[in-house]
Motif scaffolding. Sequence first.
Motif, PDB file in Angstrom:
ATOM      1  N   CYS A 234       0.924  -1.308   0.106  1.00 21.80           N
ATOM      2  CA  CYS A 234       0.001  -0.104   0.321  1.00 21.80           C
ATOM      3  C   CYS A 234       1.122   1.047   0.172  1.00 21.80           C
ATOM      4  N   ASN A 235       0.256   1.947  -0.318  1.00 24.76           N
ATOM      5  CA  ASN A 235       1.039   3.672  -0.385  1.00 24.76           C
ATOM      6  C   ASN A 235       0.397   4.483   0.169  1.00 24.76           C
ATOM      7  N   VAL A 236       1.234   4.698   1.303  1.00 22.86           N
ATOM      8  CA  VAL A 236       0.862   5.022   2.705  1.00 22.86           C
ATOM      9  C   VAL A 236       0.482   6.789   2.719  1.00 22.86           C
ATOM     10  N   GLY A 237       1.394   6.994   1.316  1.00 25.01           N
ATOM     11  CA  GLY A 237       2.086   8.801   1.354  1.00 25.01           C
ATOM     12  C   GLY A 237       1.090   9.556   1.626  1.00 25.01           C
ATOM     13  N   ILE A 238       1.804  11.269   1.564  1.00 28.77           N
ATOM     14  CA  ILE A 238       0.756  11.538   0.940  1.00 28.77           C
ATOM     15  C   ILE A 238       0.899  12.885  -0.623  1.00 28.77           C
ATOM     16  N   LYS A 239       2.091  12.477  -1.329  1.00 31.20           N
ATOM     17  CA  LYS A 239       2.139  13.032  -2.923  1.00 31.20           C
ATOM     18  C   LYS A 239       2.507  11.820  -3.635  1.00 31.20           C
ATOM     19  N   SER A 240       3.806  11.497  -3.582  1.00 31.25           N
ATOM     20  CA  SER A 240       4.322  10.838  -4.301  1.00 31.25           C
ATOM     21  C   SER A 240       3.729   9.224  -4.885  1.00 31.25           C
ATOM     22  N   THR A 241       3.721   8.768  -6.064  1.00 29.91           N
ATOM     23  CA  THR A 241       3.722   7.382  -6.902  1.00 29.91           C
ATOM     24  C   THR A 241       4.900   7.195  -6.399  1.00 29.91           C
ATOM     25  N   LEU A 242       5.491   5.549  -6.047  1.00 33.94           N
ATOM     26  CA  LEU A 242       6.176   4.818  -5.973  1.00 33.94           C
ATOM     27  C   LEU A 242       6.182   3.733  -6.913  1.00 33.94           C
ATOM     28  N   ASN A 243       7.307   3.447  -7.517  1.00 32.60           N
ATOM     29  CA  ASN A 243       7.312   2.468  -8.035  1.00 32.60           C
ATOM     30  C   ASN A 243       8.323   1.310  -7.490  1.00 32.60           C
ATOM     31  N   PHE A 244       7.670   0.366  -6.924  1.00 32.41           N
ATOM     32  CA  PHE A 244       8.021  -0.857  -6.959  1.00 32.41           C
ATOM     33  C   PHE A 244       8.611  -2.154  -7.531  1.00 32.41           C
ATOM     34  N   ARG A 245       9.591  -2.472  -6.827  1.00 32.96           N
ATOM     35  CA  ARG A 245      10.675  -3.567  -7.208  1.00 32.96           C
ATOM     36  C   ARG A 245      11.417  -4.766  -6.127  1.00 32.96           C
ATOM     37  N   ILE A 246      11.569  -5.829  -6.764  1.00 26.36           N
ATOM     38  CA  ILE A 246      12.458  -6.554  -5.863  1.00 26.36           C
ATOM     39  C   ILE A 246      13.528  -7.169  -6.629  1.00 26.36           C
ATOM     40  N   GLN A 247      14.867  -6.508  -5.950  1.00 26.27           N
ATOM     41  CA  GLN A 247      16.024  -7.195  -7.299  1.00 26.27           C
ATOM     42  C   GLN A 247      15.941  -9.327  -7.638  1.00 26.27           C
ATOM     43  N   GLY A 248      15.899  -9.375  -8.413  1.00 26.89           N
ATOM     44  CA  GLY A 248      15.706 -10.867  -8.981  1.00 26.89           C
ATOM     45  C   GLY A 248      14.640 -11.630  -9.143  1.00 26.89           C
ATOM     46  N   HIS A 249      13.358 -10.720  -8.647  1.00 21.86           N
ATOM     47  CA  HIS A 249      12.413 -11.516  -8.342  1.00 21.86           C
ATOM     48  C   HIS A 249      11.343 -10.942  -8.864  1.00 21.86           C
ATOM     49  N   ASP A 250      10.448 -11.554 -10.389  1.00 20.38           N
ATOM     50  CA  ASP A 250       9.245 -11.322 -10.479  1.00 20.38           C
ATOM     51  C   ASP A 250       8.019 -11.058  -9.865  1.00 20.38           C
ATOM     52  N   MET A 251       6.611 -10.718  -9.593  1.00 22.91           N
ATOM     53  CA  MET A 251       5.917 -10.728  -9.044  1.00 22.91           C
ATOM     54  C   MET A 251       4.507 -10.834  -9.551  1.00 22.91           C
ATOM     55  N   LYS A 252       3.533 -11.532  -9.031  1.00 26.08           N
ATOM     56  CA  LYS A 252       2.366 -12.571  -9.359  1.00 26.08           C
ATOM     57  C   LYS A 252       1.334 -10.856  -9.340  1.00 26.08           C
ATOM     58  N   LEU A 253       0.655 -10.351 -10.182  1.00 28.59           N
ATOM     59  CA  LEU A 253      -0.159  -9.241  -9.342  1.00 28.59           C
ATOM     60  C   LEU A 253      -1.794 -10.664  -9.658  1.00 28.59           C
ATOM     61  N   VAL A 254      -1.961 -10.405  -8.052  1.00 31.96           N
ATOM     62  CA  VAL A 254      -3.709 -11.681  -7.721  1.00 31.96           C
ATOM     63  C   VAL A 254      -4.336 -10.236  -6.831  1.00 31.96           C
ATOM     64  N   GLU A 255      -4.180  -9.452  -6.826  1.00 28.72           N
ATOM     65  CA  GLU A 255      -5.275  -8.766  -6.052  1.00 28.72           C
ATOM     66  C   GLU A 255      -4.993  -6.665  -5.903  1.00 28.72           C
ATOM     67  N   MET A 256      -5.955  -6.289  -6.339  1.00 28.68           N
ATOM     68  CA  MET A 256      -5.677  -5.017  -6.576  1.00 28.68           C
ATOM     69  C   MET A 256      -7.222  -4.336  -5.634  1.00 28.68           C
ATOM     70  N   ASP A 257      -6.504  -3.663  -3.897  1.00 27.80           N
ATOM     71  CA  ASP A 257      -7.917  -2.268  -4.266  1.00 27.80           C
ATOM     72  C   ASP A 257      -9.540  -3.742  -3.727  1.00 27.80           C
ATOM     73  N   GLY A 258      -9.211  -4.787  -3.636  1.00 28.53           N
ATOM     74  CA  GLY A 258      -9.646  -5.245  -2.598  1.00 28.53           C
ATOM     75  C   GLY A 258     -10.786  -6.099  -4.163  1.00 28.53           C
ATOM     76  N   SER A 259     -10.165  -6.709  -4.992  1.00 27.11           N
ATOM     77  CA  SER A 259     -10.408  -7.388  -6.768  1.00 27.11           C
ATOM     78  C   SER A 259      -9.290  -8.160  -6.758  1.00 27.11           C
ATOM     79  N   HIS A 260      -9.955  -9.625  -6.987  1.00 30.86           N
ATOM     80  CA  HIS A 260      -8.828  -9.736  -7.617  1.00 30.86           C
ATOM     81  C   HIS A 260      -8.818 -10.104  -9.188  1.00 30.86           C
ATOM     82  N   THR A 261      -7.531 -10.060  -9.181  1.00 33.14           N
ATOM     83  CA  THR A 261      -7.270  -9.453 -10.745  1.00 33.14           C
ATOM     84  C   THR A 261      -6.984 -10.638 -11.181  1.00 33.14           C
ATOM     85  N   VAL A 262      -6.818 -10.770 -12.735  1.00 29.57           N
ATOM     86  CA  VAL A 262      -6.149 -10.982 -13.807  1.00 29.57           C
ATOM     87  C   VAL A 262      -3.913 -11.741 -13.270  1.00 29.57           C
TER      88      VAL A 262
END
Length: 565
Positions: A234-262
């Motif tokens: 969650c981006n709990v900040g007050i102004k800035s969009t943030l890019n999130f990444r993990i060195q050497g690892h891919d991420m599988k998106l499964v949920e967004m704002d309370g909905s399961h995603t493709v």
Amino acid sequence: MAMTKSIRGGGGGGGGASTVLVLLLMLAASAPAARAEDPYVFFEWHVTYGTKTLVGVPQKVILINGEFPGPRINCSSNNNIVVNVFNQLDQPLLFTWHGMQQRKNSWQDGMPGTNCPVAPGTNYTFKWQAKDQIGSFFYFPSVGMQRAAGGYGLISVVSRLLIPVPFDPPADDLQVLIGDWYTKDHAVMARLLDEGRSFGRPAGVLINGRGGKEAADPPLFTFEAGKTYRLRICNVGIKSTLNFRIQGHDMKLVEMDGSHTVQDMYDSLDVHVGHCLSVLVDADQKPGDYYVVASTRFISDKSSVSAVIRYAGSNTPPAPNVPEPPAGWAWSLNQWRSFRWNLTASAARPNPQGSYHYGQINITRTIKLLVTRGHLEGKLKYGFNGVSHVDADTPLKLLEYFNVTDPVFKYNQMADVPPAVMGPLQVVPNVITAEFRTFIEVVFENPEKSMDSVHIDGYAFFAVGMGPGKWSPELRKTYNLLDAVSRHSIQVYPRSWSAVMLTFDNAGMWNVRSNVWERYYTGEQFYISVTSPARSLRDEYNMPDTSLRCGRVVGLPMPPSYLPA
């Protein structure tokens, strides 16, 4: 994943009455099964100031039970959440439950337009239900600029055991709260805005309440090789969009704002202010340490934070090549276009209930909201369609419920479309009305050079379209009318538009706001009053007897109650 915490008795102003209330709720929760009441989850929060060194500077932050970030609320869909808040700050306090729809219950929304604040030295018990919801959300203090000082925490809602989830249970369910951070005191930030000045750019970025060099040691998480982990980001900040990444690892998106995603794979994800998402990460790399990075986007002075994921037993430091963020907002827009709602997943569905074919519902009204910026007496103000919101001396929901005449509070002072010629900026309590159970299109247009992110309390909406320039009706041809993700917040890129669709089937008064808190504080918000003609408990709860009163409704007799359907 639900975790029940027992209430401790006493402590703080009004504790005895609160304890009695909690005991009554506990007795209700233990009533015979014939009542079929959903389970209760109890929390007691003592909100205080504390000192933390976060980006190299000791500063005052808001703690909950001595914690920063605050305690995580773990619950299951349909659980009743009871939070007894003891305000030990020197200012009034409210908490809002960002993304929780609170069906028929704007009485617990925790915004200045719906609730009286909790006075210093007193306590108040919030009660709300995670009705027909799953996913990742968060809470934060909504008064003034308190959000900039902390007081936030994760809300994770898991599916009930009988409802299948579209992925195998992870080895662990982990919170990742990221956000920009300022070293100025929140009261100073508010004063700067009140004086017509800006509080500038962030001093850094935090991840789970840690910043600077301290963020990398000790490790943020420890993974066991071969296992899969869920990260709720969650981006709990007050102004800035943030890019999130993990060195050497891919991420599988499964949920967004309370909905399961493709379930698509990403090497990095833009997370906008006020947005939450969940990813699955496989611990499938060579055992060692790996950087987790969150960095600002779309601002000239870049900031980032690097934490570490450690494989169990590793003594190998991370490789020095920290992943670089993407460039430009066109990349981010294209990523948004890749997000799709998982229509085959079994889960609690956001409202409109069971609507898989929203693209076939006739739109009854279009509201086009142009972000407006101007100056009043030398002070910067934001708003929509030439109207900048200011809070009344009494919460608007209470004025409405008690039918109190207020010379300032009038409905529909903002038009559904911006005027062709923008006159002087109006600064008034901004409330519009919406007909109950109508299907409405809302278009947000941001002519500014900076990013915006907007949120609608009490609802999930279908984020159907966005693009550069000005919106026009022919752009409906570009909408996703099949599987747009149902969510509660949407980004609006610079000099661009975003369109959403939703059914106003949740009676109450609900805040619509910019998640960019400087814009929110200076007026880029309004309230939508959705009333049911039936005045029935089927559609909206009565004002709780325990609700706080303030301003013009103090001492007034309670209005006639809504009746059962």
